[in-house]
Design an enzyme around this catalytic site. Sequence first.
Site, PDB file in Angstrom:
ATOM      1  N   GLU A 197       7.389  -2.608  -9.007  1.00 19.12           N
ATOM      2  CA  GLU A 197       7.122  -1.245  -8.524  1.00 19.12           C
ATOM      3  C   GLU A 197       8.049  -0.229  -9.183  1.00 19.12           C
ATOM      4  O   GLU A 197       8.756   0.537  -8.516  1.00 19.12           O
ATOM      5  CB  GLU A 197       7.231  -1.181  -6.999  1.00 19.12           C
ATOM      6  CG  GLU A 197       6.130  -1.995  -6.313  1.00 19.12           C
ATOM      7  CD  GLU A 197       6.047  -1.772  -4.807  1.00 19.12           C
ATOM      8  OE1 GLU A 197       7.039  -1.326  -4.217  1.00 19.12           O
ATOM      9  OE2 GLU A 197       4.985  -2.058  -4.228  1.00 19.12           O
ATOM     10  N   GLU A 385       0.194  -7.821  -5.122  1.00 24.50           N
ATOM     11  CA  GLU A 385       0.607  -7.665  -3.719  1.00 24.50           C
ATOM     12  C   GLU A 385      -0.518  -6.961  -2.985  1.00 24.50           C
ATOM     13  O   GLU A 385      -1.052  -5.969  -3.492  1.00 24.50           O
ATOM     14  CB  GLU A 385       1.862  -6.798  -3.567  1.00 24.50           C
ATOM     15  CG  GLU A 385       3.141  -7.455  -3.974  1.00 24.50           C
ATOM     16  CD  GLU A 385       4.370  -6.586  -3.687  1.00 24.50           C
ATOM     17  OE1 GLU A 385       4.359  -5.802  -2.725  1.00 24.50           O
ATOM     18  OE2 GLU A 385       5.340  -6.697  -4.462  1.00 24.50           O
TER      19      GLU A 385
END
Length: 487
Positions: A197, A385
């Site tokens: 991320e 995810e």
Amino acid sequence: MGFKKGFLWGGATAANQLEGAWNLDGRGPALTDVTTGGTATEARKITYIDKDGNPGTLTRLEKLPEGAHYAVLDDYLYPNHDGIDFYHHYKEDIELFAEMGFSVFRMSISWSRIYPTGLEEEPNQKGIEFYRNVFNELRKHNIEPLVTIWHFDTPLYLEEKLGDWKNRELIPLFVKFAKTCFTEFKGLVKYWLTFNEINNTINFLPDNMPDEYFQEAYQHLHNQFVASAKAVKIGHEIDPENKIGCMICGITYYPHTDDPKDILLNRYKWEKGIFYCGDVQCFGKYPTYAQKLWDEHNVKLDITEDDIQSLKEGTVDIYTFSYYMSMSVTTHPVEDETAGNMVRGGIKNQYLTYSDWGWASDPDGLQYYLEMIYDRYERPLMVVENGLGAYDKVEEDGSIHDDYRIDYLRKHIKTMKKAVDNGVDLWAYTTWGPIDLVSAGTGEMRKRYGFIYVDKHDDGSGTMARSKKDSFYWYKKVIESNGEDLD
Ligand code: BGP
């Protein structure tokens, strides 16, 4: 139609949220080890001792006072210290993943388990040995490891002494760490992600923060882009079989109204929040709109000729992302703000439902994101995810009926399949937290994502025993049928 043969199904985790053993076998501390637990409404705290020896706490955006050092204090609980003790349970856990039929398992390598301060010349052999054992165990069960090299855990020493990623001295230190991983685990691991991320650094920052914060954040990102690109290049040299990806926190932005100003704002959000990082890592150079983003906050980046060359040479093979939610944005006054993954919330969307932590559930947003990103980059994608953080109830007989989790995942797999049928080249799906683990955002255990329940609680109590939830049997069927049987 449907998912292609050999599609990778599994789950995703991160070292600091799972392993525990924070100070065993030579591991050095990371920031998560001086971070306390929080709740949905109360932020986690980072603990320190100031220059006069007094204890103190910070929140994520606050800076360590002059002369202070990070410290573990007696009066607090640090949930990441024990995680769910994967360090000692990995064989049992992998066996359970294998029982569900996993063909991939996403995990990360704790930098400070390999280089305790980040500065050592030689890696910590005990750390190497641990990961080698885990990879061998996965291979024994025909599970492909998908390894994140950096998942929010820079060695604490580098945070404190070098000022973290705003300092470009971290670039060669990270590259040394990545090179060690590629070399030591050659033949065992072929799928790698450089930074988890990576776009959070910018998305974190409220627009009204002083320019100096943006200067640091954009420099931090630039240094990570260069470190990532150099790692990609080396990873390919060490083993041409390696497939290396970027990892973006994927949020689908929508304009809240049809006011053209909202449409423009929405486009800006995509550029700043999503495309900025993906463009650099996939195209190997900064996009045109970057200058506009820097100018907004008077940012002057330190970019060398060597950096420009590195970015060009180290573009990623795959684009991977997390997806939990969409977010609506507007230029109009906001009445009802929601929470979000690492970002402040958007406006409540009347067409969506929200989790107990205020995250919007939006399966169509996943299809939108997949198709939009595939059009832009035309390279393989992985959803690394996705999942629902929820309170689980253990029944008298030990069973856990998590139909809400099954419902969330089922809907997302359905829309993912639509994107695949529309031509998106999708390689993998790893749900977040296939086994309950410590929440990154709140530090809670009660925010559970797993198919496997872990008996550990927010006050630190629990036996760490593992048990299967209803979703365990459901996901097993999904995998067996390659995503066809979702009932
Ligand atoms: C992502 C992180 C993960 C993970 C997940 C869920 O941002 O990559 O580390 O934790 O979100 O978030 P949380 O744990 O806050 O529920």
